[in-house]
Design an enzyme around this catalytic site. Structure first.
Site, PDB file in Angstrom:
ATOM      1  N   CYS A   1     -19.216   6.575  20.968  1.00 32.60           N
ATOM      2  CA  CYS A   1     -18.968   6.248  19.148  1.00 32.60           C
ATOM      3  C   CYS A   1     -19.825   4.774  19.096  1.00 32.60           C
ATOM      4  CB  CYS A   1     -17.276   5.606  19.261  1.00 32.60           C
ATOM      5  SG  CYS A   1     -17.076   6.157  17.428  1.00 32.60           S
ATOM      6  N   LEU A   2     -20.475   4.438  17.901  1.00 30.48           N
ATOM      7  CA  LEU A   2     -21.428   3.606  17.507  1.00 30.48           C
ATOM      8  C   LEU A   2     -20.180   2.322  16.952  1.00 30.48           C
ATOM      9  CD1 LEU A   2     -24.177   5.064  15.578  1.00 30.48           C
ATOM     10  CD2 LEU A   2     -23.558   4.826  17.600  1.00 30.48           C
TER      11      LEU A   2
ATOM     12  N   GLN B   1     -17.506   5.554   8.920  1.00 32.27           N
ATOM     13  CA  GLN B   1     -17.452   4.270   9.488  1.00 32.27           C
ATOM     14  C   GLN B   1     -19.074   3.386   9.476  1.00 32.27           C
ATOM     15  OE1 GLN B   1     -19.101   7.971  12.546  1.00 32.27           O
ATOM     16  NE2 GLN B   1     -18.802   5.976  14.596  1.00 32.27           N
TER      17      GLN B   1
ATOM     18  N   HIS C   1     -15.603  15.260  16.866  1.00 27.59           N
ATOM     19  CA  HIS C   1     -15.335  14.283  17.157  1.00 27.59           C
ATOM     20  C   HIS C   1     -15.590  13.799  15.623  1.00 27.59           C
ATOM     21  CE1 HIS C   1     -16.966  10.170  19.252  1.00 27.59           C
ATOM     22  NE2 HIS C   1     -17.204  10.129  17.751  1.00 27.59           N
ATOM     23  N   GLU C   2     -16.682  13.797  14.804  1.00 25.04           N
ATOM     24  CA  GLU C   2     -17.433  13.863  14.005  1.00 25.04           C
ATOM     25  C   GLU C   2     -15.309  13.776  13.015  1.00 25.04           C
ATOM     26  OE1 GLU C   2     -19.225  11.421  13.336  1.00 25.04           O
ATOM     27  OE2 GLU C   2     -20.042  11.579  15.020  1.00 25.04           O
TER      28      GLU C   2
ATOM     29  N   HIS D   1     -12.759  11.393  13.294  1.00 25.59           N
ATOM     30  CA  HIS D   1     -13.042  10.300  12.325  1.00 25.59           C
ATOM     31  C   HIS D   1     -12.485  10.289  10.453  1.00 25.59           C
ATOM     32  CE1 HIS D   1     -15.143   6.943  14.619  1.00 25.59           C
ATOM     33  NE2 HIS D   1     -16.237   8.022  14.986  1.00 25.59           N
TER      34      HIS D   1
ATOM     35  N   GLY E   1     -24.642  10.867  15.708  1.00 29.70           N
ATOM     36  CA  GLY E   1     -23.268  11.688  14.045  1.00 29.70           C
ATOM     37  C   GLY E   1     -23.123  10.324  13.971  1.00 29.70           C
TER      38      GLY E   1
HETATM   39 NI    NI Z   1     -17.845   8.155  16.987  1.00 30.81          NI
END
Ligand code: NI
Length: 178
Positions: free
Chosen positions: A96-97, A55, A138-139, A142, A50
């Site tokens: 998380c990236l 991000q 989670h997304e 953000h 995701g």
């Molecule tokens: Ni993330």
């Protein structure tokens, strides 16, 4: 909003763009389609499932999900709302990236509902559970300026203090360079 996709790259905690509330997408135009392509590249290159627009450095309310990390499965969620449909939680390890080097248990609702617009401008609603429900929450976080660094409990913050400190130092260095 002007989007220069050439400049889009993965942003890391504690970048400012990850800490603010993202703005609604006003029109699904070529710049949004290009942004989604770029976000897909960034997500797949980094083996993520995701990715939210902040991000990639763009503070817009848009994220993508591909639970098997393939291009074919990428789905786009524009101006989404994600709401819990149960009061039950579970606590599962997440990464998380944008918070590299940290995997930590995060409490999320077991089930949720997402309503969003796709790239063709069609609104859709889905019920989610398991990994899908977790990923959507989670997304969505953000888009509200929240990351797993903010969500983790105080014991996890202590356990991961070295990596958190390293990310903060890297961020300071990058800001100076810009
Ligand atoms: Ni993330």
């Amino acid at each position: 909003m002007q989007i220069d996709v050439e400049k889009c790259k993965i942003t890391h905690y504690p970048a400012e763009v990850l800490a603010g509330r993202a703005q609604p997408v006003k029109e699904i135009d070529d710049s949004i389609r290009k942004l989604v392509e770029k976000m897909t590249d960034i997500m797949l290159e980094n083996k993520g499932i995701g990715l939210a627009a902040p991000q990639a450095g763009i503070p817009l309310r848009l994220f993508i999900v591909s639970l098997d990390a393939t291009r074919e499965s990428v789905r786009v969620y524009i101006n989404p709302t994600v709401t819990a449909t149960t009061r039950e939680f579970d606590s599962v390890e997440e990464g998380c990236l944008s918070v590299p080097g940290i995997y930590t248990k995060i409490r999320r609702y077991k089930k949720c509902r997402v309503t969003a617009t796709d790239l063709d401008g069609n609104e859709f609603t889905e019920e989610a559970e398991g990994l899908y429900a977790r990923c959507l929450q989670h997304e969505y976080d953000h888009l509200e300026g929240m990351t797993i660094a903010g969500r983790m409990n105080s014991a996890a913050k202590i356990a991961h203090r070295k990596q958190l400190k390293k990310l903060k130092e890297n961020h300071k260095r990058n800001v100076k360079r810009e």
